[in-house]
Design an enzyme around this catalytic site. Structure first.
Site: not given
Ligand SMILES: NC(=O)c1ccc[n+]([C@@H]2O[C@H](COP(=O)([O-])OP(=O)(O)OC[C@H]3O[C@@H](n4cnc5c(N)ncnc54)[C@H](OP(=O)(O)O)[C@@H]3O)[C@@H](O)[C@H]2O)c1
Length: 304
Positions: A50, A197-199, A201-205
């Site tokens: 990262y 990816g629980p939310v 990328k923001g789709l589930l917010t």
């Molecule tokens: N292969 C792997 O091991 C791998 C791959 C991917 C991720 N990860 C880990 O998993 C974590 C989470 O993954 P992810 O970032 O893909 O998924 P995520 O948690 O579903 O999405 C995070 C993004 O969603 C948006 N978001 C979060 N909370 C919000 C809210 N309350 N309201 C509006 N938008 C919101 C933000 O986007 P914006 O910044 O655009 O506002 C944030 O950057 C990463 O940080 C990383 O540590 C691991």
């Protein structure tokens, strides 16, 4: 905050902070990490790749002042190294893993890692050699536990059968429900799922409409853009708070270790924690009704 325990005794806060979206400016990242701790989050997910190591640097330096707190747990990942042209090069060899761990320890300012995970991998890797690298790191006291991050059923199956992994990180949320098919085997081996990816990328917010347009304009998996929009609208009729719904869905599985949610602003983090708390109030009836309105997705590749 509820804690879920790994076989080795490591306790993970049920909501963890995904540090990937913290950015490279420590002045912006630090308040998010600090707020996470104030809110009871004790599990932090990072990776050596990262921001080319800067993320580990930031996580390490912000969490340094908490090093006396044994409840703060950091997980990082290995397997990609940056080639001279800046592109990641996959390397699951023992020699690489045992060398790379030194870099992660240095950047994080630690003398051992709580959780070290293989950051991907294919069935054509030298799987036993990779497993042996992690076993040795554990025996040497350099890592307390290890796991894999994968969305490949064949790879996951091999590690479940032939290694001591304690965690499986996979994308998992109410829409991307593909991991459901793995959960019986995962749970039987007392492995805990780290749901990334629980939310989605923001789709589930509350920002779902914007996220749909900005990040899912081509659709995703079996969903066209239009179907995804209709599905989101349909599950909102059952529960308007999509984040609480997806968190409730994830915590309904016994195999869940931690929900790894990312945040690029303190406000997002606060909202996510609040919605995690509210998720406990969602009824089983609502969850079942919402689950019935989304597609049953399945992994279609890397099955054998
Ligand atoms: N292969 C792997 O091991 C791998 C791959 C991917 C991720 N990860 C880990 O998993 C974590 C989470 O993954 P992810 O970032 O893909 O998924 P995520 O948690 O579903 O999405 C995070 C993004 O969603 C948006 N978001 C979060 N909370 C919000 C809210 N309350 N309201 C509006 N938008 C919101 C933000 O986007 P914006 O910044 O655009 O506002 C944030 O950057 C990463 O940080 C990383 O540590 C691991």
């Amino acid at each position: 905050m509820q804690k879920n325990v790994l076989r080795s005794g490591i306790e993970l806060s049920e909501l963890g902070l995904g540090c990937m979206s913290l950015g490279t400016d420590i002045k912006q990242a630090e308040p998010i990490i600090e707020r996470a701790i104030e809110q009871g989050i004790t599990y932090f997910d990072t990776a050596d790749i990262y921001d080319k190591g800067v993320n580990e640097d930031i996580v390490g330096s912000v969490l340094k002042k908490y090093q006396d707190r044994s409840d703060i747990v950091i997980g990082t990942k290995v397997g990609n190294h940056l080639a001279d042209d800046g592109y990641p090069l996959w390397d699951p060899s023992k020699a690489y893993i045992k060398e790379a761990v030194k870099g992660s320890l240095k950047r994080l300012g630690l003398d051992h890692l709580d959780l070290y995970q293989l950051h991907g991998g294919t069935i054509d890797d030298p799987l036993d050699e990779t497993i042996s690298a992690f076993d040795e790191l554990k025996q040497e006291g350099i890592v307390r536990a290890y796991g894999i991050s994968s969305v490949r059923p064949n790879v996951i199956d091999y590690y479940l059968k032939h290694s001591d992994i304690e965690t499986l990180m996979s994308q998992f949320n109410l829409i991307d429900n593909r991991p459901e098919a793995l959960l019986d085997d995962v749970h039987a081996k007392k492995v805990k799922v780290l749901a990334r990816g629980p939310v989605f990328k923001g789709l589930l917010t509350t920002n779902s409409n914007q996220a749909l347009d900005d990040k899912f304009s081509e659709g995703v998996f079996d969903y066209t853009y239009q179907e995804l929009g209709e599905t989101i609208a349909s599950i909102k009729e059952i529960e308007n708070n999509l984040s609480s719904l997806t968190f409730n869905y994830l915590t309904s599985h016994d195999a869940l270790g931690s929900i790894i949610v990312g945040a690029s602003h303190v406000d997002q983090l606060d909202e996510n924690v609040e919605n995690y708390k509210r998720s406990k109030d969602i009824s089983l009836e609502k969850l079942k009704a919402a689950r019935n309105r989304v597609k049953n997705l399945e992994y279609t590749q890397h099955l054998k």
